[in-house]
Design a protein around this motif. Structure first.
Motif, PDB file in Angstrom:
ATOM      1  N   MET A   4      42.891  47.118  40.788  1.00  0.00           N
ATOM      2  CA  MET A   4      42.150  46.824  39.594  1.00  0.00           C
ATOM      3  C   MET A   4      43.258  46.200  38.525  1.00  0.00           C
ATOM      4  O   MET A   4      44.191  46.950  38.314  1.00  0.00           O
ATOM      5  N   GLY A   5      42.896  45.216  37.963  1.00  0.00           N
ATOM      6  CA  GLY A   5      43.685  44.684  36.714  1.00  0.00           C
ATOM      7  C   GLY A   5      44.138  43.402  37.195  1.00  0.00           C
ATOM      8  O   GLY A   5      44.779  42.766  36.348  1.00  0.00           O
ATOM      9  N   VAL A   6      44.009  43.000  38.459  1.00  0.00           N
ATOM     10  CA  VAL A   6      44.231  41.479  38.530  1.00  0.00           C
ATOM     11  C   VAL A   6      43.155  40.947  39.356  1.00  0.00           C
ATOM     12  O   VAL A   6      41.946  41.552  39.917  1.00  0.00           O
ATOM     13  N   PRO A   7      42.789  39.596  39.072  1.00  0.00           N
ATOM     14  CA  PRO A   7      41.644  38.915  39.566  1.00  0.00           C
ATOM     15  C   PRO A   7      41.326  39.202  40.886  1.00  0.00           C
ATOM     16  O   PRO A   7      42.004  39.096  41.915  1.00  0.00           O
ATOM     17  N   ILE A   8      40.077  38.951  41.423  1.00  0.00           N
ATOM     18  CA  ILE A   8      39.602  39.059  42.759  1.00  0.00           C
ATOM     19  C   ILE A   8      40.350  37.850  43.652  1.00  0.00           C
ATOM     20  O   ILE A   8      40.390  38.153  44.725  1.00  0.00           O
ATOM     21  N   GLU A   9      40.674  36.895  42.850  1.00  0.00           N
ATOM     22  CA  GLU A   9      41.376  35.769  43.724  1.00  0.00           C
ATOM     23  C   GLU A   9      42.396  36.057  43.965  1.00  0.00           C
ATOM     24  O   GLU A   9      43.210  35.364  45.103  1.00  0.00           O
ATOM     25  N   VAL A  10      43.255  37.117  43.675  1.00  0.00           N
ATOM     26  CA  VAL A  10      44.433  37.303  44.028  1.00  0.00           C
ATOM     27  C   VAL A  10      44.422  38.728  44.837  1.00  0.00           C
ATOM     28  O   VAL A  10      44.810  38.847  46.099  1.00  0.00           O
ATOM     29  N   SER A  11      43.476  39.534  44.423  1.00  0.00           N
ATOM     30  CA  SER A  11      43.469  40.818  45.133  1.00  0.00           C
ATOM     31  C   SER A  11      42.963  41.081  46.538  1.00  0.00           C
ATOM     32  O   SER A  11      43.190  41.641  47.385  1.00  0.00           O
ATOM     33  N   PHE A  12      41.793  40.147  46.649  1.00  0.00           N
ATOM     34  CA  PHE A  12      41.070  40.261  47.681  1.00  0.00           C
ATOM     35  C   PHE A  12      41.562  39.666  49.031  1.00  0.00           C
ATOM     36  O   PHE A  12      41.739  40.131  50.077  1.00  0.00           O
ATOM     37  N   ALA A  13      42.452  38.638  48.828  1.00  0.00           N
ATOM     38  CA  ALA A  13      43.351  37.983  49.738  1.00  0.00           C
ATOM     39  C   ALA A  13      44.519  39.055  50.459  1.00  0.00           C
ATOM     40  O   ALA A  13      44.894  38.897  51.510  1.00  0.00           O
ATOM     41  N   LYS A  14      44.703  39.939  49.586  1.00  0.00           N
ATOM     42  CA  LYS A  14      45.701  40.977  49.985  1.00  0.00           C
ATOM     43  C   LYS A  14      44.937  42.139  50.554  1.00  0.00           C
ATOM     44  O   LYS A  14      45.442  42.857  51.460  1.00  0.00           O
ATOM     45  N   MET A  15      43.764  42.491  50.188  1.00  0.00           N
ATOM     46  CA  MET A  15      43.009  43.456  50.896  1.00  0.00           C
ATOM     47  C   MET A  15      42.433  43.246  52.046  1.00  0.00           C
ATOM     48  O   MET A  15      42.211  44.228  52.992  1.00  0.00           O
ATOM     49  N   VAL A  16      41.990  42.073  52.352  1.00  0.00           N
ATOM     50  CA  VAL A  16      41.135  41.845  53.668  1.00  0.00           C
ATOM     51  C   VAL A  16      42.207  41.793  54.770  1.00  0.00           C
ATOM     52  O   VAL A  16      43.419  41.261  54.807  1.00  0.00           O
ATOM     53  N   LYS A  17      41.732  42.337  55.876  1.00  0.00           N
ATOM     54  CA  LYS A  17      42.698  42.631  57.087  1.00  0.00           C
ATOM     55  C   LYS A  17      42.159  41.577  58.208  1.00  0.00           C
ATOM     56  O   LYS A  17      43.290  41.350  58.805  1.00  0.00           O
ATOM     57  N   GLU A  18      41.147  40.595  57.955  1.00  0.00           N
ATOM     58  CA  GLU A  18      40.828  39.446  58.756  1.00  0.00           C
ATOM     59  C   GLU A  18      41.397  38.360  58.314  1.00  0.00           C
ATOM     60  O   GLU A  18      41.949  38.303  57.058  1.00  0.00           O
ATOM     61  N   SER A  19      41.823  37.479  59.245  1.00  0.00           N
ATOM     62  CA  SER A  19      42.220  35.999  58.725  1.00  0.00           C
ATOM     63  C   SER A  19      41.056  35.406  58.226  1.00  0.00           C
ATOM     64  O   SER A  19      40.031  34.891  58.967  1.00  0.00           O
ATOM     65  N   LEU A  20      41.005  34.775  56.906  1.00  0.00           N
ATOM     66  CA  LEU A  20      39.825  34.166  56.331  1.00  0.00           C
ATOM     67  C   LEU A  20      40.142  32.623  56.046  1.00  0.00           C
ATOM     68  O   LEU A  20      41.279  32.804  55.255  1.00  0.00           O
TER      69      LEU A  20
END
Length: 212
Positions: A44-60
């Motif tokens: 929390m504190g950074v945009p989802i455009e940054v954080s989600f790519a780091k949180m997701v375990k799958e290759s998207l």
């Protein structure tokens, strides 16, 4: 200090539960592994455009990530109805600052539309002179773009300006913009990481802003 620039999430209002629920529901809707609560909170504190790519375990793919962002924003708008609450003393503190002539702004990692919607939801729809969402900058926190745009637009004196936030990214952004910084310890999920950034002020409650 004359110019007060606030983060929104976990600084003005407690949105932690809403963010966790929306994130986990978005990941679930896309068939992805659910990030744990502490992981979501840590980003929390950074945009989802940054954080989600780091949180997701799958290759998207980029398109799948875009679908995930859309799912999150849909889920967030639903989850925010469960409750976003101002921190104790925040409304009175903002009113006192404004009454003494201070200029108030918000610099957030949210997009501008949900940010303004959330401000209205907690009764702050007209409290701030201007807001800066992540959709208005070229570079996200901790880059100084959001602050610098407001400094330039309103001819603010950086020496009389302070960035208030609960996360290390807010402190880093304030330093990068050349303004003073406040660690909002009342909302900090990781106090040690915030202290490690050596903010100008460490404050325990919103009313302490009146001493600056």
């Amino acid at each position: 200090m004359q110019n007060f620039l606030f983060d929104f999430d976990s600084t003005l209002a407690d949105t932690r539960d809403v963010a966790v629920i929306a994130t986990q529901r978005a990941f679930e809707s896309q068939g992805l592994s659910l990030p744990e609560r502490d992981i979501v909170v840590s980003y929390m504190g950074v945009p989802i455009e940054v954080s989600f790519a780091k949180m997701v375990k799958e290759s998207l793919s980029p398109a799948a990530l875009t679908d995930l962002y859309t799912a999150f924003r849909t889920q967030y708008q639903a989850a925010e109805k469960l409750g976003i609450n101002l921190f104790d003393g925040m409304a009175a503190t903002l009113t006192s600052l404004k009454d003494r002539g201070a200029q108030l702004f918000v610099v957030s990692s949210k997009h501008s539309v949900p940010l303004q919607r959330n401000l209205a939801q907690v009764g702050l729809g007209t409290m701030f002179q201007a807001i800066s969402g992540s959709d208005t900058v070229d570079h996200y926190k901790p880059a100084p773009d959001g602050i610098l745009a407001l400094v330039d637009r309103f001819h603010l004196d950086p020496k009389e300006s302070v960035m208030i936030g609960d996360a290390k990214y807010d402190i880093q952004m304030g330093k990068n913009a050349g303004v003073a910084t406040v660690a909002a310890m009342w909302g900090a999920a990781d106090p040690d990481s915030v202290r490690a950034e050596d903010p100008t002020y460490l404050l325990a409650k919103p009313a302490d802003l009146l001493t600056l």
